[in-house]
Scaffold this active site. Structure first.
Site: not given
Length: 318
Positions: A13, A40, A61, A86, A112, A120, A170
């Site tokens: 990322r 992020s 989104e 998402f 991610h 998560d 990530r």
């Protein structure tokens, strides 16, 4: 086995963040959008240098995808950013109708991805996204393997006309590809020459495949390792050239068996050159909470698992 070394580890990322920052300086049409995840997605530098070209959409989104599609009408190049879960599962209808069907020049940049999102847990992890996105007409799907390749891919998609899904992650992983590389969409990267088995790998599993190749080489097995960074359009020529040489293959990806790279490879083999194929990936299950390393081991996304599958598929060939 060709030797690959690294001096540092970085998250992919951050490669995206470096790439879009560079685009911010060179391409005035690039617009960055996010759904409450600027940090992020490593957008800080782009935002600092180009505040007038950043749109914070908040936790909305679907609206972000709609805004992105609208921006293309005025000649802008929107980079819509959020977590992979998402960016695909939550807004699939908007992507299908407003981006893919309309063939809009939207770049959906998703961080991610996979189980390496980590603690998560399953609600934020996604292992179906490559399949969902590659099934959409007009959509290009890219899954780079390290910081440098992600940065190069980010820069390359700005010059490409049409919808793109760019997937990255990530965790910090070795940086082993050249910093000055030119990223070619749809052109696989030949990591290592071998004649005994083909390993078709993508994303975080490329480094694991390199480690597997070293283990196999010590046992006298030469692996032909191909980095399939572009899932669609698929480099069928590279796949077939490799399989005609080795006669068997293993696919390796941080994704579900169904719909991922392995599925694409299987279709190519079935149509052109039937040969034994084994999978390294996640089999029909959701993820769970844990550290990235723990989850990679639990779900068999490791060099050791690749070695195991190589021996299994070679036995089938014999």
């Amino acid at each position: 086995m060709k030797k690959y070394e690294y001096t540092e580890k970085k998250d992919t990322r951050s490669g995206f963040g470096a790439g879009i920052a560079e685009l911010g300086r060179s391409n005035p049409n690039v617009i960055a959008l996010t759904a409450d995840l600027a940090g992020s997605l490593k957008l800080e530098t782009f935002i600092k240098e180009n505040p007038e070209r950043f749109i914070q959409c908040g936790i909305a989104e679907a609206n972000m995808i709609g805004v992105s599609a609208g921006l293309t009408i005025g000649g802008k190049i929107p980079f819509a950013t959020t977590f992979a879960n998402f960016a695909t599962g939550r807004v699939y209808d908007q992507i299908r109708q407003s981006v893919a069907y309309s063939n809009k020049n939207v770049k959906i940049c998703a961080s991610h991805a996979g189980v390496t999102l980590g603690e998560d847990g399953a609600t934020h992890q996604i292992l179906e996204d490559l399949g969902m996105m590659k099934m959409l007409p007009n959509m290009t799907v890219i899954n780079p393997c390290d910081y440098n390749q992600t940065k190069a891919a980010t820069i390359a998609i700005a010059a490409y006309e049409g919808p793109v899904y760019l997937r990255f992650g990530r965790p910090v992983i070795p940086v082993f590809t050249p910093a000055d590389q030119t990223f070619e969409i749809g052109k696989a990267w030949h990591v290592n020459e071998g004649s005994d088995v083909s390993i078709f790998c993508t994303g975080h599993l490329v480094w694991e495949s390199i480690k597997a190749g070293e283990i196999l080489a010590a046992e006298g097995i030469e692996a032909d390792i191909i980095n399939i960074h572009t899932i669609k359009p698929l480099d069928e020529e590279a796949i077939l050239a490799s399989i005609r040489k080795t006669g068997c293959a293993v696919s390796a990806e941080e994704h579900m068996f169904n719909g991922g790279l392995g599925d694409s490879v299987a279709q190519v083999l079935a149509r052109n050159f039937p040969a034994p194929l084994e999978y390294v990936g996640v089999h029909d299950t959701f993820g769970e909470s844990g550290t990235p390393d723990e989850l990679m081991k639990k779900y068999g996304l490791t060099a050791d698992k690749i070695v195991e599958q190589v021996k299994k598929v070679m036995a089938r060939k014999q």
